[in-house]
Design a protein around this motif. Sequence first.
Motif, PDB file in Angstrom:
ATOM      1  N   TRP A 285      39.021 -19.773 119.729  1.00 35.05           N
ATOM      2  CA  TRP A 285      38.058 -18.940 120.465  1.00 35.05           C
ATOM      3  C   TRP A 285      36.631 -19.167 119.960  1.00 35.05           C
ATOM      4  O   TRP A 285      35.695 -19.245 120.759  1.00 35.05           O
ATOM      5  N   ILE A 286      36.457 -19.288 118.650  1.00 36.37           N
ATOM      6  CA  ILE A 286      35.121 -19.505 118.089  1.00 36.37           C
ATOM      7  C   ILE A 286      34.520 -20.802 118.613  1.00 36.37           C
ATOM      8  O   ILE A 286      33.343 -20.867 118.961  1.00 36.37           O
ATOM      9  N   VAL A 287      35.347 -21.850 118.686  1.00 36.52           N
ATOM     10  CA  VAL A 287      34.842 -23.162 119.094  1.00 36.52           C
ATOM     11  C   VAL A 287      34.671 -23.265 120.599  1.00 36.52           C
ATOM     12  O   VAL A 287      33.659 -23.789 121.085  1.00 36.52           O
ATOM     13  N   ARG A 288      35.626 -22.757 121.370  1.00 36.29           N
ATOM     14  CA  ARG A 288      35.636 -22.996 122.815  1.00 36.29           C
ATOM     15  C   ARG A 288      35.277 -21.774 123.653  1.00 36.29           C
ATOM     16  O   ARG A 288      35.018 -21.904 124.854  1.00 36.29           O
ATOM     17  N   ARG A 289      35.308 -20.579 123.043  1.00 31.19           N
ATOM     18  CA  ARG A 289      35.023 -19.338 123.774  1.00 31.19           C
ATOM     19  C   ARG A 289      35.933 -19.198 125.009  1.00 31.19           C
ATOM     20  O   ARG A 289      35.512 -18.818 126.089  1.00 31.19           O
ATOM     21  N   GLU A 290      37.203 -19.519 124.824  1.00 27.63           N
ATOM     22  CA  GLU A 290      38.210 -19.400 125.876  1.00 27.63           C
ATOM     23  C   GLU A 290      39.404 -18.636 125.318  1.00 27.63           C
ATOM     24  O   GLU A 290      39.552 -18.489 124.102  1.00 27.63           O
ATOM     25  N   ASN A 291      40.263 -18.168 126.205  1.00 29.66           N
ATOM     26  CA  ASN A 291      41.424 -17.379 125.796  1.00 29.66           C
ATOM     27  C   ASN A 291      42.447 -18.273 125.107  1.00 29.66           C
ATOM     28  O   ASN A 291      43.067 -19.125 125.757  1.00 29.66           O
ATOM     29  N   GLU A 451      36.874 -30.239 133.333  1.00 31.74           N
ATOM     30  CA  GLU A 451      36.586 -28.847 133.611  1.00 31.74           C
ATOM     31  C   GLU A 451      36.880 -28.549 135.079  1.00 31.74           C
ATOM     32  O   GLU A 451      36.665 -29.389 135.939  1.00 31.74           O
TER      33      GLU A 451
END
Length: 460
Positions: A285-291, A451
């Motif tokens: 989450w820290i790196v990609r800001r995804e679930n 993406e």
Amino acid sequence: MTDDANAPKHSNTLTYWIAGAIVVAIAVALLWPHFAMHFDIGGELFLRSLKMIVVPLVFTSVMCGILGLGDVRRLGKPGATAVGYYLCTTVLAVIVGLIVVNVLRPGVGTVDKARLQEFSQGSENPKQVLRRTLAEESGLTEAEVAGVLHDLPAVEDDIPSTSKILENLALMLVTDNLFQAAAEMQLLPIIVFTICFGALLTTMPNRTRSITTLISEANDALLAFVMILMKIAPLGIFCLVTARFGKAQAEGKFMQEIGQIGWYFAAVLIGLAIHAFIVLPLIFWIVRRENPYRYAAAMSQALLTAFSTASSSATLPVTLECAESAGISKRSSEFVIPLGATINMDGTALYEAAAAIFIAQVIGQDLSMSQQVIVAVTATLAAIGAAGIPEAGLVTMLIVLNAVGLPLEYIGLILSVDWLLDRFRTAVNVFGDSVGAAVVAVTIPEDEIPEPPAYAPTGQ
């Protein structure tokens, strides 16, 4: 055009079938253990089918990952990120294991004295017991088991020191016979050679177009073969799990041992759960800001296969397919995951640290902070040196115990439940590899990252 344009679609139906196969297999093994043991041949055939394509797939996938970068100079940042990720997560796993086992103290007052005396007066050399156990579980000969680490003692020699394991790790990077390394499934020197060869090809694109096309097409063909294997995965996994659980049930030792070392079993599972459900998702989450949990669900086929086979190397083809289906850049997954399956062993490192402290607690030997630091460092190095085969952690456990002067014979305390813990820690190893691929993908130029991810919400 993004990398995931031709990516295979992830099938939730197959995941459900695999999960169902595991549940039914455990039920059959518990109800009819002797009948369940006859499924061993089916499981072995499936496991060998996966292992059969590991070496060629490692060669083509890593090569495609390097060639996909287009220029060897672009390997620096992804490579540094991958190595940094491997080291950080392995150290974090060891720290989690040490904290859990120091808080729960599973070895204090849980094993009766008669049981301890049984191991302390055992006549058989513990190293020989471990080699025989590992040979039985992995299908290797005892001579091959002794070669998991190059200088592992063959008969009655001393256990290698920390400096010796460092020497071994350096020697494991290269081989004097690439074909022998392939035959013995020593993946690390193959990966090193492939990275060097692929990097060389990127410097002479006009003269190597035919080779790069051949490698790319061979990689596509091998991944297509993986998809065919996955169609029979529920049956193969059913046979694997049924036979192994049936054997444990037939021997009647598993539940008896749980009564003695249940707290140790629980402590390792808690540590693995913390690392898998909190530490790794937080990094993601820290790196990609995804679930991160959606990503874990997308990797579920690989995680279930890892649990069933207890081998990160055998699971490698499935991990690559799932990562691609999850929308992770092929350039990242094909470079990071094969390397991770060889040296990124978070679950194994956590287990070895926890097991060493447990054995110290059982025999009433409290380790000082400096000794626990030695355990942490040695467990990290030993985990990197562990082979991607079932229960290889038992062999490298000798190094961890020797580093702090713990008696080797007490490793027999954990042998009867290790086969099951091995499945959980292998699943954690594989999840760590897949998170690493997602992390490294961020360091590749954005036009090469697909993406949106295949596991992202569709807005329905």
